[in-house]
Structures are given as C-alpha cells and as structure tokens.
Scaffold this motif. Structure first.
Motif, PDB file in Angstrom:
ATOM      1  N   PRO A   1       0.821  -1.215   0.000  1.00  0.00           N
ATOM      2  CA  PRO A   1       0.000   0.000   0.000  1.00  0.00           C
ATOM      3  C   PRO A   1       0.852   1.261   0.000  1.00  0.00           C
ATOM      4  CG  PRO A   1       0.056  -0.954   2.198  1.00  0.00           C
ATOM      5  CD  PRO A   1       0.747  -1.930   1.295  1.00  0.00           C
ATOM      6  N   MET A   2       0.364   2.281  -0.696  1.00  0.00           N
ATOM      7  CA  MET A   2       1.077   3.548  -0.785  1.00  0.00           C
ATOM      8  C   MET A   2       0.785   4.443   0.418  1.00  0.00           C
ATOM      9  SD  MET A   2       1.040   6.186  -3.999  1.00  0.00           S
ATOM     10  CE  MET A   2       1.526   7.917  -3.852  1.00  0.00           C
ATOM     11  N   ASN A   3      -0.373   4.233   1.061  1.00  0.00           N
ATOM     12  CA  ASN A   3      -0.751   5.079   2.192  1.00  0.00           C
ATOM     13  C   ASN A   3      -1.655   4.294   3.136  1.00  0.00           C
ATOM     14  OD1 ASN A   3      -3.379   5.118   0.997  1.00  0.00           O
ATOM     15  ND2 ASN A   3      -2.785   6.877  -0.256  1.00  0.00           N
ATOM     16  N   GLU A   4      -2.154   4.980   4.158  1.00  0.00           N
ATOM     17  CA  GLU A   4      -2.952   4.329   5.186  1.00  0.00           C
ATOM     18  C   GLU A   4      -4.271   3.798   4.643  1.00  0.00           C
ATOM     19  OE1 GLU A   4      -1.095   7.969   7.296  1.00  0.00           O
ATOM     20  OE2 GLU A   4      -1.336   7.233   5.257  1.00  0.00           O
TER      21      GLU A   4
ATOM     22  N   ILE B   1       6.104   1.376  -6.097  1.00  0.00           N
ATOM     23  CA  ILE B   1       5.434   0.330  -5.317  1.00  0.00           C
ATOM     24  C   ILE B   1       5.507   0.709  -3.838  1.00  0.00           C
ATOM     25  CG2 ILE B   1       7.526  -1.109  -5.151  1.00  0.00           C
ATOM     26  CD1 ILE B   1       3.972  -2.469  -5.674  1.00  0.00           C
ATOM     27  N   GLY B   2       4.360   0.824  -3.207  1.00  0.00           N
ATOM     28  CA  GLY B   2       4.319   1.083  -1.779  1.00  0.00           C
ATOM     29  C   GLY B   2       4.521   2.531  -1.394  1.00  0.00           C
ATOM     30  N   HIS B   3       4.911   2.736  -0.126  1.00  0.00           N
ATOM     31  CA  HIS B   3       4.992   4.059   0.496  1.00  0.00           C
ATOM     32  C   HIS B   3       5.944   5.002  -0.225  1.00  0.00           C
ATOM     33  CE1 HIS B   3       5.103   7.045   3.745  1.00  0.00           C
ATOM     34  NE2 HIS B   3       6.418   7.033   3.622  1.00  0.00           N
TER      35      HIS B   3
ATOM     36  N   MET C   1       1.639   0.933  -8.584  1.00  0.00           N
ATOM     37  CA  MET C   1       1.348  -0.406  -9.085  1.00  0.00           C
ATOM     38  C   MET C   1       0.661  -1.294  -8.044  1.00  0.00           C
ATOM     39  SD  MET C   1       2.077  -0.161 -12.183  1.00  0.00           S
ATOM     40  CE  MET C   1       1.793  -1.871 -12.644  1.00  0.00           C
ATOM     41  N   ARG C   2       0.834  -1.002  -6.771  1.00  0.00           N
ATOM     42  CA  ARG C   2       0.161  -1.659  -5.652  1.00  0.00           C
ATOM     43  C   ARG C   2       0.530  -3.132  -5.468  1.00  0.00           C
ATOM     44  NH1 ARG C   2      -6.019   0.554  -5.226  1.00  0.00           N
ATOM     45  NH2 ARG C   2      -6.394  -0.780  -7.035  1.00  0.00           N
TER      46      ARG C   2
END
Length: 601
Positions: A427-430, A488-490, A512-513
């Motif tokens: 995940p990129m965020n909460e 990808i991600g945070h 891209m998740r």
C-alpha cells in the motif's frame, strides 16, 4: 592462574572508566573497584543514549555481567557472544570503542549490534536473536579440532531468546557433546515485550524455588548452576572463575533487571527498551509531538485489525514476540483469546497460522520483514504449497535506518514473489493499507502478504471507509507522455512530490500496488504510450519489483528503455532512513536527476 592474585590497584582516580579502554586494563583493577566501574559504565551508557538514542534497557541490565566476563575470561582469545546484541553496549565501551560510542547507530559510526568486522572482541554478529549457542558450539568444535584445548567459549543469551526453536536445537546438540561451552542465561523475564510461554513459567518457578525436582537444563546434559544475582559482582566473579575449570557443556543462570540503574527504565521496561531521547538525570522522555503527525503504519494496522475483528469473528492475530512493535497489542487487549504472542518463534508463528487457516479462521500473521526471513520454508511448505489463505502483514518493510543491515526489510519482494499462489501487495498510504486488510479478510482463495514500512504514514485522517481492492490492480496517479514512473508502496509518496517540479504532461506516475500479480493490462498500455519507463522500489534490485516489470516487458516484446531504481547487490549500513535512501540512490533527488537525463535525450 586466577586473575585475583597479586592484584595492584593502578587507578586511585575519580573516574575509573576514563582509564579503561580494553579488557587488559580492566583486569588490572582490584576486584573491589569493579562495582564502582559498573556504576560509571552505566552512567556513561545513559549519558550517550539520552541524546543519541538507541537500545537502553537491555545494556543497563548487563553491566556487572559484562565487567565480570571480561575480568575473568581472556577475551578476545576466549570467545564471547552476546545474544541478542541489544545487551552489548557495555561490552563495546570496554573493548576499545568508548571514545567513539557517541557514533553508535549513526551514519559512518559503530553498529548498534556486535559485528565481526568492527572489533576482534565481537566474536559473532548478533542482530537477530537465538543464534549464539549454535555459533559458540561451532567455535568450540573448531577449537577442539585445532587442538586449542584451553580456549573458553561463552554465549550470553536472554530468557526470551533461549525459548526460540533454534536455541533449543543448539542446546539439544550441545548436550550430546563434550564441547567446552558455557551458556549464560540472562534471565530478566523480558525481551522487547515481556517473555511468554511455558519456559518463562518454568524459570519463574526456578527463581521462586517451586520448580519440579528435575532441572530442564540438567536433563539436556548441561551442568547447571544458579540462579545467582547478575548485579552482584562478588557472586559473579568466583562463580565464573570456578566454571573456567569445569569442562564440557554448562549453564549459569543469572537474574538481572532490565533497565537497572535508571528508575523509569526499570518501571517501564517496554518503553525504555529503546526510549528515544530522554533526560539523563530524571529519565523523562522528550515531550511527544505525535498528535501533530500522521499515525505510524504499525498503529494503523493495529487499530484496523481491531475494527475488522469486531465484525469478523474468524479473524485471529499472531506475532512472534513483537506485540508492541507490531501493534498487535491493541487486538490482544480487545480480543485476548484471539490474539497470540508466540515468543521468538517465527517458524512456529507461520505454521500456527497455517493450521488455523485449515479450520476456516482468518489469521493475520504480523512479522517484521527481516524476521520473516527466518520462516521462509514455512511460508513455502506450510502455507503457499497448500494454498492456505494466511494473511501476512509485513511490518518494517524497506529501509529501517539505524538498526542497519541486520534489520533492513529490503528482500521480501524478491523472496516472496517467486512463491506460487502468494499475492504480494504494497500500500502507498494508510487508506490503501486498510483497504488491503479489508479485502483480505473477505476471504481470498490464496495467501496474501501486505508489506508496509517503519514509521509514519501521510494521512492525518486515516480512518477512512473500507473499500475492496481488485487483486492485481494499479492506479494512475498522473498521466504523462514521455516518462512513466512505476512505484510500489509508500515510496510513491516521495515520488509524487518529486515529479511536481517537472512540466505537466511529460511525467506519468503509476502506483502499481501489487508486486504479484502485476497489472499486465496497465503495463501494456504504459509500454505502448511512453518512451521511457522507470521502476522504483525500496527493495533489492535483484529479483524485486523492477525485475518483475522487466520480465513482463520482455514477455510483451517491449523494446523501449526500462530503468530499474532499487538497492544494489550490497548490504546497506546504518544511518537515518533518509541518509540510507540517499546513499542507495532511491530518494527524490536521485529520481529527479534520472528524469532530467532522460528528458534531455
């Protein structure tokens, strides 16, 4: 010959520690001076950690033991291993690193853990727990084969670490040998969190004198002595001296207090394991500004898990000895019968989750990325091979900073994406973290791993409404024409900020998740539309996210330039997370420089 004979007190000075820079100098002191040296060493640790930060409580609890070991044994010829390395600050100070101890865990400074390349007194690197008995037994066998019969071999291991499966494997082997090994069980009833399990209860009974007549260590063929007070040098010295003349496997049980000498650290042992900055006199921690910052990812995970568990009775939570660090503590408080701290037992944690999954439960197994490495076979054999829907929540994924090479979570994307049946989400965020967890507990047909970093997120209002995420889907954050950035991600948050400096319409950005399965439909469109593609990740290049994108590009016959930005084939040193990202060339500055070069082509 005893070190106690013909002792001369060389230093009738105000500060003994100022004049001790090696065990040889330590051994010149009179035994009566050692308690005073212990007080000074403890004060030195407090003074440095108060301003520089680091692991406090464990090392405060081993000061007298450290002094006694180096006083009695002929280190570095005698081999001494500290397990885990949190308790080795006194050891570092007394073995030539006192003058540079203020660089501890800083960029270019000494490591926070024992490290063979740093000192001849660091017999073995111990950033992860429960390895010391295996290593010291290997050294003892080597000494015997090399006919070095006089060398002593000592492993200091905590009561939480000795409960690990690997430690028991080593004890099982050690007890069947005549190896010259002394295991010192440093029993303070706590690791990072309080120790758990049947062995903890047994050791408590030993201390109270209510244990069963048979001693578990004697049953394993170790000569057992203790328990003795690990803060009483007058008890430690003669017992260690006696044990020098005893051959074969033996175990000394010492009782210590984590945080010894700083009242607040003794009272709140969990917080003062690594308290951050604090007042060196009162022990009071610096005022927190947490309310002004986004929540830590671990806390978003912990609170979200409780939220989901309230509506889904099939959810369980599992962690190997990290309820506070992973924030599973919130579920343990709300649903104590459904949340489990299994101790330092990552392999068991994974297979326990697999067993639960066979019976229709939805286990969330939360493990730091660096510790999941210790359970790799179980992830493959017990979970993925049987296609069991275990939900792995991988905390501390990516660069962790000052804990350094032993704790960086930079390999999980590479070592997980090659496993069949396993879904890998970042995940990129909460909001994305919450939605990923929500989607997973709806009932996936496969195991899933959700990776998120150490530290804080980016959203003040993080408690968002749950939405389902389509497995293998990505997001277009910004449309462009020439260069596509695949994150990808945070790390995608810093990328989004970095590309704002460039003219609109040139740079596209895609979250891209999923590392696996990759969004092939999206990638096909990107490859067709853009001249250049840059993938960026907070993980190793070899076999990681960028490699996965490259594989798809090759499969699709994409011939345009693809640049992989990730961590090169090396171990990253310690420093702040920002400093390490800069050195690894995966920060915003590195990306901007790369974009400028491509725009000029």
């Amino acid at each position: 010959m005893s070190h106690f004979s013909d002792r001369i007190q060389f230093y009738p000075l105000k500060n003994l520690l100022e004049h001790i820079s090696s065990p040889d100098e330590l051994r010149r002191l009179d035994p009566d001076d050692l308690p005073r040296l212990a007080k000074e060493t403890r004060g030195f640790i407090i003074d440095i950690v108060a301003t520089k930060e680091g692991h406090l409580g464990a090392s405060l609890g081993t000061v007298e033991l450290t002094i006694a070991l180096h006083y009695v044994f002929d280190t570095p010829d005698d081999k001494l291993i500290w397990d885990v390395g949190h308790q080795a600050y006194g050891h570092k100070i007394l073995t030539g690193r006192k003058s540079i101890f203020d660089t501890n865990r800083q960029l270019g400074g000494i490591s926070g853990f024992p490290r063979r390349t740093e000192s001849e007194y660091d017999a073995f690197g111990t950033g992860h727990s429960s390895t010391s008995i295996s290593a010291i037994l290997g050294m003892a066998i080597a000494s015997r084969l090399q006919e070095n019969t006089e060398r002593q071999h000592i492993a200091v291991i905590g009561d939480a670490s000795i409960a690990s499966g690997m430690a028991f494997e080593a004890l099982n082997h050690l007890g069947s040998t005549d190896a010259n090994v002394l295991v010192i069980l440093n029993d303070n009833a706590i690791g990072i969190d309080p120790s758990v399990g049947a062995l903890k209860k047994y050791l408590t009974n030993v201390k109270k004198g209510t244990a069963k007549e048979e001693n578990i260590f004697e049953c394993l063929n170790l000569a057992y002595t203790g328990p003795i007070d690990g803060h009483d040098i007058s008890q430690l010295l003669p017992e260690l001296e006696r044990l020098k003349s005893v051959r074969g496997p033996r175990l000394l049980h010492v009782i210590t207090t984590k945080g010894k000498g700083l009242e607040k650290a003794e009272i709140d042992q969990v917080t003062y394991h690594a308290p951050g900055r604090f007042d060196r006199f009162s022990g009071e921690r610096e005022p927190s500004t947490d309310n002004e910052l986004p929540l830590k990812y671990q806390d978003v995970f912990g609170h979200t898990l409780v939220e989901l568990a309230e509506n889904n009775p099939k959810i369980t939570g599992i962690t190997p000895a990290m309820p506070t660090g992973s924030s599973l503590k919130y579920m343990m408080a709300e649903f104590p019968k459904r949340a489990f701290d299994v101790g330092i037992a990552e392999q068991h944690a994974v297979t326990l989750a697999a067993g639960m999954a066979t019976q229709g439960l939805m286990p969330f197994c939360v493990i730091y990325s660096t510790f999941l490495q210790r359970a790799y076979d179980q992830v493959i054999h017990d979970v993925a091979l049987q296609n069991l829907p275990v939900i792995f929540c991988i905390d501390r994924a990516g660069i962790v900073g000052q804990d350094g090479a032993t704790h960086n979570g930079i390999y999980d994307m590479a070592y997980l994406r090659c496993i069949p049946n396993l879904v890998l989400f970042a995940p990129m965020n909460e909001t994305e973290l919450r939605n990923g967890m929500f989607t997973a507990q709806l009932g996936l047909p496969h195991p899933i791993a959700i990776r998120y970093p150490r530290g804080r997120g980016v959203q003040q209002e993080w408690r968002t409404t749950f939405e389902t995420i389509e497995i293998g889907s990505s997001r277009e954050l910004r449309k462009g024409s020439k260069i596509a950035i695949l994150s990808i991600g945070h790390i995608g948050n810093s990328i989004a900020e970095a590309i704002e400096a460039f003219e609109a319409g040139q740079i596209g950005h895609y979250d891209m998740r999923f590392v696996k399965p990759l969004d092939k439909k999206r990638l096909y469109t990107i490859f067709e539309h853009y001249d250049f593609v840059i993938s960026i990740e907070d993980g190793c290049k070899a076999g990681g996210f960028g490699s996965a994108v490259l594989e798809i590009a090759n499969e699709m016959g994409h011939a345009n330039k693809l640049i992989i930005m990730g961590i090169d084939d090396l171990f990253l040193e310690h420093g702040t997370a920002g400093e390490v990202r800069h050195l690894a060339k995966i920060d915003a500055e590195a990306l901007k420089n790369r974009i400028k070069i491509l725009l000029d082509e």
